[in-house]
Design a protein around this motif. Sequence first.
Motif, mmCIF file in Angstrom:
data_model
loop_
_atom_site.group_PDB
_atom_site.id
_atom_site.type_symbol
_atom_site.label_atom_id
_atom_site.label_comp_id
_atom_site.label_asym_id
_atom_site.label_seq_id
_atom_site.Cartn_x
_atom_site.Cartn_y
_atom_site.Cartn_z
ATOM 1 N N VAL A 188 0.842 -1.199 0.000
ATOM 2 C CA VAL A 188 0.000 0.000 0.000
ATOM 3 C C VAL A 188 0.877 1.249 0.000
ATOM 4 C CG1 VAL A 188 -1.726 1.315 1.298
ATOM 5 C CG2 VAL A 188 -1.928 -1.174 1.099
ATOM 6 N N TYR A 189 1.920 1.243 0.803
ATOM 7 C CA TYR A 189 2.838 2.388 0.878
ATOM 8 C C TYR A 189 3.487 2.648 -0.479
ATOM 9 C CZ TYR A 189 6.770 5.338 2.279
ATOM 10 O OH TYR A 189 7.680 6.363 2.376
ATOM 11 N N ASN A 190 3.972 1.614 -1.137
ATOM 12 C CA ASN A 190 4.649 1.785 -2.421
ATOM 13 C C ASN A 190 3.696 2.299 -3.499
ATOM 14 O OD1 ASN A 190 7.065 0.890 -1.343
ATOM 15 N ND2 ASN A 190 6.709 -1.247 -1.905
ATOM 16 N N THR A 191 2.437 1.882 -3.432
ATOM 17 C CA THR A 191 1.439 2.401 -4.378
ATOM 18 C C THR A 191 1.230 3.887 -4.162
ATOM 19 O OG1 THR A 191 0.310 0.252 -4.431
ATOM 20 C CG2 THR A 191 -0.932 2.164 -5.216
ATOM 21 N N PHE A 192 1.178 4.300 -2.884
ATOM 22 C CA PHE A 192 1.015 5.727 -2.591
ATOM 23 C C PHE A 192 2.209 6.523 -3.115
ATOM 24 C CE2 PHE A 192 1.793 9.466 0.041
ATOM 25 C CZ PHE A 192 0.578 10.126 -0.090
ATOM 26 N N VAL A 193 3.410 6.018 -2.947
ATOM 27 C CA VAL A 193 4.602 6.715 -3.437
ATOM 28 C C VAL A 193 4.505 6.931 -4.947
ATOM 29 C CG1 VAL A 193 7.103 6.540 -3.785
ATOM 30 C CG2 VAL A 193 6.095 5.940 -1.566
ATOM 31 N N ASP A 194 4.013 5.932 -5.662
ATOM 32 C CA ASP A 194 3.880 6.044 -7.118
ATOM 33 C C ASP A 194 2.913 7.162 -7.499
ATOM 34 O OD1 ASP A 194 5.676 3.990 -7.502
ATOM 35 O OD2 ASP A 194 4.120 2.441 -7.776
ATOM 36 N N VAL A 195 1.747 7.216 -6.846
ATOM 37 C CA VAL A 195 0.771 8.256 -7.208
ATOM 38 C C VAL A 195 1.219 9.617 -6.680
ATOM 39 C CG1 VAL A 195 -1.129 6.597 -7.328
ATOM 40 C CG2 VAL A 195 -0.715 7.829 -5.189
ATOM 41 N N TYR A 196 1.923 9.643 -5.571
ATOM 42 C CA TYR A 196 2.491 10.890 -5.045
ATOM 43 C C TYR A 196 3.421 11.513 -6.090
ATOM 44 C CZ TYR A 196 5.151 13.971 -1.883
ATOM 45 O OH TYR A 196 5.760 15.051 -1.286
ATOM 46 N N ASN A 197 4.307 10.694 -6.667
ATOM 47 C CA ASN A 197 5.238 11.189 -7.683
ATOM 48 C C ASN A 197 4.503 11.581 -8.955
ATOM 49 O OD1 ASN A 197 7.470 10.796 -6.010
ATOM 50 N ND2 ASN A 197 7.784 8.689 -6.697
ATOM 51 N N ALA A 198 3.499 10.805 -9.337
ATOM 52 C CA ALA A 198 2.728 11.134 -10.542
ATOM 53 C C ALA A 198 1.984 12.448 -10.374
ATOM 54 C CB ALA A 198 1.741 10.002 -10.847
ATOM 55 N N ASN A 199 1.477 12.697 -9.182
ATOM 56 C CA ASN A 199 0.756 13.944 -8.922
ATOM 57 C C ASN A 199 1.696 15.144 -8.993
ATOM 58 O OD1 ASN A 199 -1.889 15.112 -8.043
ATOM 59 N ND2 ASN A 199 -0.656 15.825 -6.328
ATOM 60 N N GLY A 200 2.895 14.983 -8.438
ATOM 61 C CA GLY A 200 3.878 16.065 -8.512
ATOM 62 C C GLY A 200 4.289 16.349 -9.940
ATOM 63 N N ALA A 201 4.469 15.289 -10.730
ATOM 64 C CA ALA A 201 4.866 15.476 -12.124
ATOM 65 C C ALA A 201 3.752 16.097 -12.951
ATOM 66 C CB ALA A 201 5.272 14.127 -12.728
ATOM 67 N N THR A 202 2.495 15.772 -12.628
ATOM 68 C CA THR A 202 1.356 16.272 -13.412
ATOM 69 C C THR A 202 1.002 17.710 -13.063
ATOM 70 O OG1 THR A 202 0.444 14.032 -13.540
ATOM 71 C CG2 THR A 202 -1.053 15.863 -14.032
ATOM 72 N N TRP A 203 0.894 18.020 -11.770
ATOM 73 C CA TRP A 203 0.419 19.332 -11.347
ATOM 74 C C TRP A 203 1.425 20.119 -10.517
ATOM 75 C CZ3 TRP A 203 -3.268 20.620 -14.294
ATOM 76 C CH2 TRP A 203 -4.272 19.747 -14.662
#
Length: 416
Positions: free
Chosen positions: A291-306
């Motif tokens: 679960v933690y690693n999935t959050f890290v992935d979307v955290y990075n994707a959110n930073g890259a997107t917005w």
Amino acid sequence: MKTIINKFKFCTLILLVAFSCTEIGDDPAFNTSASERSSEAVTEIKATLTEPTEGWIFEYYPHDLQIYGGYNYILSFDDNNMVDVYSERQADFSIPETSSYDILSIGGPVLTFDTYNSVMHEFSTPSAAEYQAKGGDYEFILSHTDVEDVLNARGTVSDNNLKLIKLTESPQSYLTKVKEIVDYLDGAIYALTIDGEKVQVPAVNRNLTFPGSGTEEDIMIAFIYTPTGVKLYNSITVDGNEITEFTLDKDNNQLVSIDGSTILDILSPPLNVNQDWKIDIFGADDVSDAVYNTFVDVYNANGATWGETLSNIISFGNTRAGTGIEMFSIATISTGSGYSAGYNTEFPLLISEPSLLSIVRTTPGTNWQWYGHLDPMIAVIVDNQPYELEGTPAEDPTVVKLTSTTDSDIWFTIRR
């Protein structure tokens, strides 16, 4: 051109109304003019409203689709155009909020709450997030019914057909009884037996969804709590039976329709998802590595997107848009301002294994069209349901660990 046409239509309407009123006023079938009859209607309805000592139960449904369900208000009118307003939503409904009211003559008596009352105007007060508020009314067209001590009140905005019912006990007594029913049924899940098989009747935001017969669509209907059970916004037909109201049978833990034809078994869900639960991704031992690693992935994707920072706190169960899973993307660190983004879900009871928590996607939630890159976080939670629950204490938990029954590597803790 459109403005000119609209002005022409408006002027024409005024002339037609004026002509109509003149003709009606001079109609020899009446002994009084139209204006006199309107004035008499206003006087008569005001006398009706001010007559009861304890006031009126107002069964109020905001929004034209009744998506918030119904709520009990108590209205006590006096001759000086002041009204005491009580509501089941008040933290302390022993003390009313007082404001003014008026009765206008607009094709019939119209009750208006013409000065601000935070209790009465709760669903009709706009905000930055809801510029049309919650579709509530503060003006109502009143009319008599065939039932003694009951008035019709139609919302001028929602067009909902509402009821004013003469109260025969104190507001505090009535609302206390209602609260006892609300507390008893809070978070309940209902099951209806059809042809020997139990089927769930979901209850969300004071709306029940009954299964349709045969190929017919399911029936979603708003309801209001009463001192003895629940009442539907209007009558519906379920499995060939017309139902309007249910009485709570605590001995058998059931809601029984007035004629006894329809029985809803009250089932206890493994978790009250109408409460405010949170997942803290950074909490010590609060989530599994997966679960933690999935959050890290979307955290990075959110930073890259917005270029925004994704909050480590995730809402689970009750969210701003109903039940679901909601995240928050921080746009400005210094102020903490940002955008919520979530996915709406249901938590249907597994009739065969009621101790497990199931999660099903329904519709994209607030701002999801801009934050679809967060979907892997939704997927890791929803796709690995149902979950076993460990609560502390089990009867009223504030900390619950959810472990997937399909993949033991998926687990997380929720807190409230």
